[in-house]
Write a protein that holds these residues in place. Sequence first.
Motif, PDB file in Angstrom:
ATOM      1  N   THR A 199       0.843  -1.162  -0.136  1.00 35.90           N
ATOM      2  CA  THR A 199      -0.020  -0.052   0.089  1.00 35.90           C
ATOM      3  C   THR A 199       0.780   0.877  -0.135  1.00 35.90           C
ATOM      4  O   THR A 199       0.503   2.245  -0.849  1.00 35.90           O
ATOM      5  CB  THR A 199      -0.962  -0.035   1.326  1.00 35.90           C
ATOM      6  OG1 THR A 199      -1.670  -1.084   0.997  1.00 35.90           O
ATOM      7  CG2 THR A 199      -1.635   1.269   1.402  1.00 35.90           C
ATOM      8  N   GLU A 200       1.890   1.190   0.837  1.00 37.80           N
ATOM      9  CA  GLU A 200       2.768   2.481   1.007  1.00 37.80           C
ATOM     10  C   GLU A 200       3.721   2.636  -0.399  1.00 37.80           C
ATOM     11  O   GLU A 200       3.620   3.775  -0.718  1.00 37.80           O
ATOM     12  CB  GLU A 200       3.811   2.159   2.133  1.00 37.80           C
ATOM     13  CG  GLU A 200       3.178   2.084   3.485  1.00 37.80           C
ATOM     14  CD  GLU A 200       2.560   0.874   3.836  1.00 37.80           C
ATOM     15  OE1 GLU A 200       2.516   0.390   4.943  1.00 37.80           O
ATOM     16  OE2 GLU A 200       2.332  -0.044   2.976  1.00 37.80           O
ATOM     17  N   LEU A 201       4.074   1.603  -0.873  1.00 32.85           N
ATOM     18  CA  LEU A 201       4.761   1.669  -2.414  1.00 32.85           C
ATOM     19  C   LEU A 201       3.755   2.109  -3.492  1.00 32.85           C
ATOM     20  O   LEU A 201       4.050   3.048  -4.401  1.00 32.85           O
ATOM     21  CB  LEU A 201       5.628   0.361  -2.551  1.00 32.85           C
ATOM     22  CG  LEU A 201       6.625  -0.035  -1.744  1.00 32.85           C
ATOM     23  CD1 LEU A 201       7.157  -1.391  -2.203  1.00 32.85           C
ATOM     24  CD2 LEU A 201       7.701   0.847  -1.794  1.00 32.85           C
ATOM     25  N   ALA A 202       2.594   1.614  -3.386  1.00 35.88           N
ATOM     26  CA  ALA A 202       1.628   1.955  -4.522  1.00 35.88           C
ATOM     27  C   ALA A 202       1.329   3.380  -4.228  1.00 35.88           C
ATOM     28  O   ALA A 202       1.011   4.113  -5.496  1.00 35.88           O
ATOM     29  CB  ALA A 202       0.411   1.100  -4.313  1.00 35.88           C
ATOM     30  N   ALA A 203       1.465   4.042  -3.122  1.00 34.89           N
ATOM     31  CA  ALA A 203       1.197   5.596  -3.072  1.00 34.89           C
ATOM     32  C   ALA A 203       1.969   6.548  -3.784  1.00 34.89           C
ATOM     33  O   ALA A 203       1.996   7.348  -4.460  1.00 34.89           O
ATOM     34  CB  ALA A 203       0.897   6.168  -1.557  1.00 34.89           C
ATOM     35  N   ILE A 204       3.457   5.776  -4.094  1.00 36.18           N
ATOM     36  CA  ILE A 204       4.452   6.417  -4.576  1.00 36.18           C
ATOM     37  C   ILE A 204       4.690   6.217  -5.851  1.00 36.18           C
ATOM     38  O   ILE A 204       4.662   7.059  -7.029  1.00 36.18           O
ATOM     39  CB  ILE A 204       5.942   6.205  -3.783  1.00 36.18           C
ATOM     40  CG1 ILE A 204       5.879   6.571  -2.453  1.00 36.18           C
ATOM     41  CG2 ILE A 204       6.808   6.778  -4.658  1.00 36.18           C
ATOM     42  CD1 ILE A 204       7.049   6.144  -1.675  1.00 36.18           C
TER      43      ILE A 204
ATOM     44  N   LEU B  13       7.641  11.430  -1.962  1.00 39.19           N
ATOM     45  CA  LEU B  13       8.348  11.560  -0.577  1.00 39.19           C
ATOM     46  C   LEU B  13       8.408  12.980   0.183  1.00 39.19           C
ATOM     47  O   LEU B  13       9.117  13.772  -0.522  1.00 39.19           O
ATOM     48  CB  LEU B  13       9.704  10.900  -0.766  1.00 39.19           C
ATOM     49  CG  LEU B  13      10.370  10.824   0.611  1.00 39.19           C
ATOM     50  CD1 LEU B  13       9.698   9.518   1.511  1.00 39.19           C
ATOM     51  CD2 LEU B  13      11.692  10.087   0.053  1.00 39.19           C
ATOM     52  N   GLU B  14       8.087  13.111   1.417  1.00 36.76           N
ATOM     53  CA  GLU B  14       8.251  14.169   1.985  1.00 36.76           C
ATOM     54  C   GLU B  14       9.385  13.635   3.213  1.00 36.76           C
ATOM     55  O   GLU B  14      10.435  14.396   3.488  1.00 36.76           O
ATOM     56  CB  GLU B  14       7.283  14.772   2.843  1.00 36.76           C
ATOM     57  CG  GLU B  14       7.474  15.834   3.606  1.00 36.76           C
ATOM     58  CD  GLU B  14       6.254  16.630   4.271  1.00 36.76           C
ATOM     59  OE1 GLU B  14       6.438  16.682   5.451  1.00 36.76           O
ATOM     60  OE2 GLU B  14       5.198  16.935   3.468  1.00 36.76           O
ATOM     61  N   LYS B  15       9.377  12.442   3.798  1.00 39.33           N
ATOM     62  CA  LYS B  15       9.954  12.379   4.976  1.00 39.33           C
ATOM     63  C   LYS B  15       9.820  10.648   5.007  1.00 39.33           C
ATOM     64  O   LYS B  15       8.908  10.023   4.980  1.00 39.33           O
ATOM     65  CB  LYS B  15       9.480  12.704   6.303  1.00 39.33           C
ATOM     66  CG  LYS B  15      10.073  12.305   7.508  1.00 39.33           C
ATOM     67  CD  LYS B  15       9.435  12.724   8.762  1.00 39.33           C
ATOM     68  CE  LYS B  15      10.020  12.072  10.115  1.00 39.33           C
ATOM     69  NZ  LYS B  15       9.503  12.627  11.219  1.00 39.33           N
ATOM     70  N   PHE B  16      11.084   9.787   5.116  1.00 45.18           N
ATOM     71  CA  PHE B  16      10.899   8.673   5.539  1.00 45.18           C
ATOM     72  C   PHE B  16      11.874   8.357   6.638  1.00 45.18           C
ATOM     73  O   PHE B  16      13.068   8.448   6.766  1.00 45.18           O
ATOM     74  CB  PHE B  16      11.443   7.740   4.389  1.00 45.18           C
ATOM     75  CG  PHE B  16      11.480   6.359   4.330  1.00 45.18           C
ATOM     76  CD1 PHE B  16      10.441   5.692   5.076  1.00 45.18           C
ATOM     77  CD2 PHE B  16      12.407   5.628   3.922  1.00 45.18           C
ATOM     78  CE1 PHE B  16      10.560   4.263   5.103  1.00 45.18           C
ATOM     79  CE2 PHE B  16      12.496   4.117   4.042  1.00 45.18           C
ATOM     80  CZ  PHE B  16      11.642   3.505   4.536  1.00 45.18           C
ATOM     81  N   ALA B  17      11.176   7.653   7.858  1.00 45.03           N
ATOM     82  CA  ALA B  17      12.101   7.201   8.888  1.00 45.03           C
ATOM     83  C   ALA B  17      11.831   5.727   9.139  1.00 45.03           C
ATOM     84  O   ALA B  17      10.780   5.320   9.536  1.00 45.03           O
ATOM     85  CB  ALA B  17      11.686   8.052  10.148  1.00 45.03           C
ATOM     86  N   PRO B  18      12.714   4.833   8.385  1.00 44.05           N
ATOM     87  CA  PRO B  18      12.382   3.267   8.448  1.00 44.05           C
ATOM     88  C   PRO B  18      11.785   3.051   9.911  1.00 44.05           C
ATOM     89  O   PRO B  18      12.472   3.437  10.978  1.00 44.05           O
ATOM     90  CB  PRO B  18      13.561   2.911   8.095  1.00 44.05           C
ATOM     91  CG  PRO B  18      14.171   3.871   7.509  1.00 44.05           C
ATOM     92  CD  PRO B  18      13.941   5.134   7.965  1.00 44.05           C
ATOM     93  N   ASN B  19      10.951   1.948   9.960  1.00 45.03           N
ATOM     94  CA  ASN B  19      10.233   1.500  11.123  1.00 45.03           C
ATOM     95  C   ASN B  19       9.479   2.511  12.040  1.00 45.03           C
ATOM     96  O   ASN B  19       8.999   2.281  13.173  1.00 45.03           O
ATOM     97  CB  ASN B  19      11.593   0.841  12.143  1.00 45.03           C
ATOM     98  CG  ASN B  19      11.904  -0.266  11.377  1.00 45.03           C
ATOM     99  OD1 ASN B  19      11.367  -1.286  10.794  1.00 45.03           O
ATOM    100  ND2 ASN B  19      13.362  -0.378  11.246  1.00 45.03           N
ATOM    101  N   GLU B  20       9.502   3.669  11.635  1.00 42.87           N
ATOM    102  CA  GLU B  20       8.420   4.741  12.140  1.00 42.87           C
ATOM    103  C   GLU B  20       7.608   5.476  11.403  1.00 42.87           C
ATOM    104  O   GLU B  20       6.265   5.149  11.703  1.00 42.87           O
ATOM    105  CB  GLU B  20       9.326   5.823  12.516  1.00 42.87           C
ATOM    106  CG  GLU B  20      10.656   5.485  13.715  1.00 42.87           C
ATOM    107  CD  GLU B  20      11.454   6.817  14.310  1.00 42.87           C
ATOM    108  OE1 GLU B  20      10.950   7.653  14.230  1.00 42.87           O
ATOM    109  OE2 GLU B  20      12.669   6.331  14.769  1.00 42.87           O
ATOM    110  N   GLU B  21       7.673   6.169  10.495  1.00 39.80           N
ATOM    111  CA  GLU B  21       6.909   6.616   9.637  1.00 39.80           C
ATOM    112  C   GLU B  21       7.420   7.060   8.199  1.00 39.80           C
ATOM    113  O   GLU B  21       8.435   7.479   8.024  1.00 39.80           O
ATOM    114  CB  GLU B  21       6.311   7.898  10.638  1.00 39.80           C
ATOM    115  CG  GLU B  21       7.246   9.233  10.524  1.00 39.80           C
ATOM    116  CD  GLU B  21       6.304  10.215  11.109  1.00 39.80           C
ATOM    117  OE1 GLU B  21       4.934  10.266  11.242  1.00 39.80           O
ATOM    118  OE2 GLU B  21       7.024  11.448  11.051  1.00 39.80           O
ATOM    119  N   LEU B  22       6.299   7.091   7.523  1.00 41.27           N
ATOM    120  CA  LEU B  22       6.594   7.431   6.028  1.00 41.27           C
ATOM    121  C   LEU B  22       5.436   8.785   5.789  1.00 41.27           C
ATOM    122  O   LEU B  22       4.281   8.405   5.935  1.00 41.27           O
ATOM    123  CB  LEU B  22       6.451   6.547   5.081  1.00 41.27           C
ATOM    124  CG  LEU B  22       6.455   6.512   3.696  1.00 41.27           C
ATOM    125  CD1 LEU B  22       7.771   7.223   2.973  1.00 41.27           C
ATOM    126  CD2 LEU B  22       6.079   5.497   2.616  1.00 41.27           C
TER     127      LEU B  22
END
Length: 541
Positions: free
Chosen positions: A94-99, A227-236
Amino acid sequence: MSRRSRRGNRGLAAVTLAVAGSLFLASCAGNNEGSSGGSADAPQTGSDLTIGLVNKQGDPGTPVKGGTLTFAGYTAVTTLDPSKSQAAGSAGGTELAAIYDTLMRYDPVAKKFDPQMAKSLESSADNLSWTLKLRDGTKFSDGSPLDAQAVTASINRYVARKAPQSALWAAKVASMDTPDATTVVFHLSSPWTGIQSMLSTGPGMIVAPSAQQGDQFTPIGAGAYKLEKFAPNEELVLTARPDYYGGAPQLDKLRLISIVGGQPTADALKTGGVDAAYVRTLNPALDLIDAGYPAFVDIPSLGSIANVNMAPGRPGADVRVRQAMAYAVDPQTLNTRVNAGKGMPGQVIFQDTSRWHNDVKPIGVDPAKAKTLLDAAKADGYNGKVTFLSYQEPAAQASALAVQAMLNAVGFDTQIEYATGPGDLVKRMYVDRNYDISSAAINLSEADPFERLYSSLRTGGPNNTTGYSDPETDALLDKLGTAVTDTDKKAVLAQIQERANVTVPWQVWGNVPNIDVWAKNVNGIKQSVDGIMLFDTAWKS
């Protein structure tokens, strides 16, 4: 809410550790909170569910512009590169499809594939070639055109990097031509309809040519958000693109997070901490449905199984031992002890919730037959010892103890070995192959079950973690891969069930329903294959 009565007995790992983990953990999640929680008025069993929309929303009126939608995924996102992810609803799809969006989309209500980012996808009469037409003017977030060259370059990159679905793609797609800037022609080595499903997932998430610069990867796609912000394991955090080919999204931003556990995720939805979620834990899912939350219920097949190691020297190398295990372990008893009777137990590959269900009966539960088969194996030198690999979490322990009791009742000497945690267990099973028997999942998609059956059952398949090898099954899988109509596919799937009853490639224990669910003020979410949600037309009232 959609409910139905039961009719009769209900009956991927990936090439990387991360993907294997997501599939294993998905199977466990259906049980982890199975005996707790849920409202008093909630449905009593998962068997009350059927695949489809529940708590359908009425006309929401005119879409409202603005706002941020927060989505809680099943697992934390650790990569934004489609070639490094399974790209399923449970694993960052789902996250990748948004990008990146997807070239195609599976409509699980209509049970058909539709163009999403593509304009059309048409097959030749012999299904040996498929022609993809692209929309004019579609651009990546860096302003470059999404044209035919970009599509083939992205897919070639996906295959070259040995991404999760690359082996089957390489086996089926002989070549790609680009006769003009908006046309890609896929030439196949044999008839295959599964290309539609592939283009709805990882291979269909097109990465811009500028995304890969040496070893540096930047997530540049043509999806509705960038993409605005990517903190792996926290939030995208993603920002809406005003130049998206489908028109500027109504939402300003997406915030994509992961909350550990189905119940905490459901609680966050109820309290307004999140606006939408993917839930794969039985009682929280049932509770949300009963509380009136709009949702799409999916029931992938083979959601609760056990892998049995068939390597030489392991107990599972003897088919009589695998058969004895299947006859000994009663999924209904397992469901009672682990899920308080609320799960979807069964031994068949496709339960009657599936469009692929057939009338072939499962192997059945018969302790007397189990003992006879086990005694025969012992007469040939097998000592009866087997180790069940688990980890120290209440539901996992309950499952291991129940299986141990049923196996020992027919003459096995079953020991339970506890891994240090889920990660260690996954490594032991999917990477080191150092186990006898352990819980797992394959999660066959309703859209197209072939891909994961092929990769997990075929001799030497990339996701064949058990070492299963059967020439007759290989031939059936090849036949399934070239079947074009649903009728032909169902006929082959019935033959695969018959063969599985004899060769026992896994211990089948049942299914685990999951839901895409959203708040009552959220509108316009679309579903796609494998639990993926699309937010390009979503809005909040």
